[in-house]
Design an enzyme around this catalytic site. Structure first.
Site, short mmCIF file in Angstrom:
data_model
loop_
_atom_site.label_atom_id
_atom_site.label_comp_id
_atom_site.label_asym_id
_atom_site.label_seq_id
_atom_site.Cartn_x
_atom_site.Cartn_y
_atom_site.Cartn_z
N ARG A 272 0.85 -1.18 0.00
CA ARG A 272 0.00 0.00 0.00
C ARG A 272 0.90 1.24 0.00
O ARG A 272 2.07 1.16 0.34
CB ARG A 272 -0.91 0.00 1.23
N SER B 93 0.42 4.15 1.74
CA SER B 93 0.44 5.01 2.92
C SER B 93 1.87 5.09 3.44
O SER B 93 2.71 4.22 3.17
CB SER B 93 -0.48 4.47 4.01
N LYS C 242 -2.50 -7.50 11.72
CA LYS C 242 -3.85 -7.27 12.23
C LYS C 242 -4.82 -6.92 11.11
O LYS C 242 -6.03 -6.97 11.32
CB LYS C 242 -3.86 -6.18 13.30
N THR D 262 -12.21 6.14 17.03
CA THR D 262 -11.71 4.83 16.62
C THR D 262 -12.77 4.17 15.78
O THR D 262 -13.96 4.35 16.03
CB THR D 262 -11.36 3.93 17.81
N SER E 146 -12.43 0.82 15.32
CA SER E 146 -12.24 -0.56 15.74
C SER E 146 -13.32 -0.95 16.74
O SER E 146 -13.45 -0.34 17.80
CB SER E 146 -10.86 -0.73 16.37
N LEU E 147 -14.10 -1.99 16.40
CA LEU E 147 -15.09 -2.47 17.36
C LEU E 147 -14.42 -2.99 18.62
O LEU E 147 -14.97 -2.88 19.72
CB LEU E 147 -15.95 -3.57 16.73
N GLY F 147 -9.03 6.44 7.86
CA GLY F 147 -7.94 7.12 7.19
C GLY F 147 -6.59 6.58 7.64
O GLY F 147 -6.50 5.83 8.61
N ASN F 148 -5.54 6.96 6.91
CA ASN F 148 -4.21 6.53 7.32
C ASN F 148 -3.78 7.28 8.58
O ASN F 148 -4.50 8.14 9.09
CB ASN F 148 -3.21 6.69 6.17
N THR G 244 -3.77 11.09 8.44
CA THR G 244 -5.13 11.63 8.36
C THR G 244 -5.80 11.60 9.73
O THR G 244 -6.47 12.57 10.13
CB THR G 244 -5.96 10.82 7.36
N ARG G 245 -5.62 10.54 10.47
CA ARG G 245 -6.24 10.44 11.79
C ARG G 245 -5.67 11.49 12.74
O ARG G 245 -6.41 12.13 13.50
CB ARG G 245 -6.03 9.02 12.35
#
Length: 319
Positions: free
Chosen positions: A24, A26, A94, A138, A140-141, A161-162, A165-166
């Site tokens: 990728r 990023s 992950k 977040t 993520s659940l 976002g990457n 971005t976050r």
């Protein structure tokens, strides 16, 4: 496939024809691919990179659990392997689905970076300092249910976002705090953004978090042999156990599940698992099982045992 012998026992592999790594684009993904590229070049291989944009990178307005899951980050890379445009794909483990497509293999798991989650905030030093109703980002659940168990008063909002971005969205004031993998921040030299590291007992990491996996076509025995010196056996066994928990519970990003293993001595792996209800109707379930582990089969059996105990305690498979 059994893990290779540790690097110190592996002879240097003969040079192969030029190797292309699919990655990728990023900043973090490129760092990971360049890291593998440097290690292989040091062993005499000619290695180039093929940068790609995946659907997971393109779809940023919805959570992964609603648009197809973690496989969105790896599918295009696997197509490049299948078509022969690339030979190795470098993944954050992950992000890798628990079952690889037929014809693909995880040829190497490298030594793990810090697997913990990081608390990142411009104003607050730790989770306990956040005021009532603070907004935490977040998608993520897993993180959502663990945060809700610790601080049910918080407002947990989606964050895609990457990494850059976050962090930008946080700095713009869209969130009071966000939770990120410490490994990514450390690999990019951004440790100073970490205000606090969550202990695994309070924020149990995702299966494979902090570890890199190298994927190849199964018929490329020459590549598998060349990658063997990059493998780290303790990490490989640990993440195999973690991923077995997730696999047994239908693991994907739509399952609020955590699994994390730690070696208590040279031969015993303690594996923690946690499952939560995103709707908050059911209590958080946590279990721990420890067993001697020296092979992938033993690691996966430990993961299956943890999954069974989670189900017995109330964890539910996805509908």
């Amino acid at each position: 496939m059994q893990p290779p012998v540790p690097p110190s026992l592996s002879p240097a592999s003969p040079a192969l024809p030029p190797i292309v790594i699919a990655t990728r684009e990023s900043r973090l993904a490129l760092w990971q691919a360049e890291h593998v590229q440097a290690l292989l070049r040091a062993r005499g291989h000619d290695v180039a990179l093929l940068g790609m944009t995946t659907r997971g990178d393109q779809i940023l307005d919805r959570t992964l659990s609603k648009v197809g899951g973690k496989g969105l980050f790896v599918k295009e890379l696997e197509v490049a392997l299948q078509e022969g445009r690339a030979h190795i794909a470098v993944h954050s483990l992950k992000d890798v689905p628990m079952e690889l497509p037929e014809g693909f293999a995880l040829a190497c798991v490298m030594e793990r970076e810090d697997p913990r989650d990081a608390f990142v905030s411009p104003r607050y030093a730790r989770l306990a300092d956040l005021p009532h109703g603070a907004v935490v980002g977040t998608s993520s659940l897993r993180r959502q249910v663990l945060l809700q168990a610790e601080r049910p008063d918080l407002s947990i909002q989606p964050l895609r976002g990457n990494l850059d971005t976050r962090l930008r969205k946080l700095d713009e004031g869209q969130y009071d705090a966000i939770v990120l993998a410490a490994a990514g921040l450390k690999r990019l030299g951004m440790q100073d953004r970490i205000r606090a590291l969550f202990a695994p007992d309070e924020m149990l990491p995702a299966a494979g978090q902090g570890a890199l996996g190298l994927e190849v076509r199964t018929e490329r025995r020459d590549l598998i042999e060349a990658l063997a010196p990059l493998a780290h056996l303790p990490t490989w066994l640990t993440v195999a156990a973690e991923r077995a928990v997730s696999r047994a519970l239908g693991g994907s990003c739509s399952v609020p599940l955590a699994a994390h293993g730690r070696w208590t001595d040279a031969a015993t792996l303690a594996l923690d698992g946690a499952w939560g209800d995103p709707e908050g109707r059911l209590p958080l379930v946590r279990v721990r099982v420890a067993a001697p582990v020296s092979t992938l089969a033993e690691a996966e059996a430990l993961g299956t045992a943890v999954a069974a105990q989670l189900r017995a305690a109330g964890a539910q498979m996805p509908a």
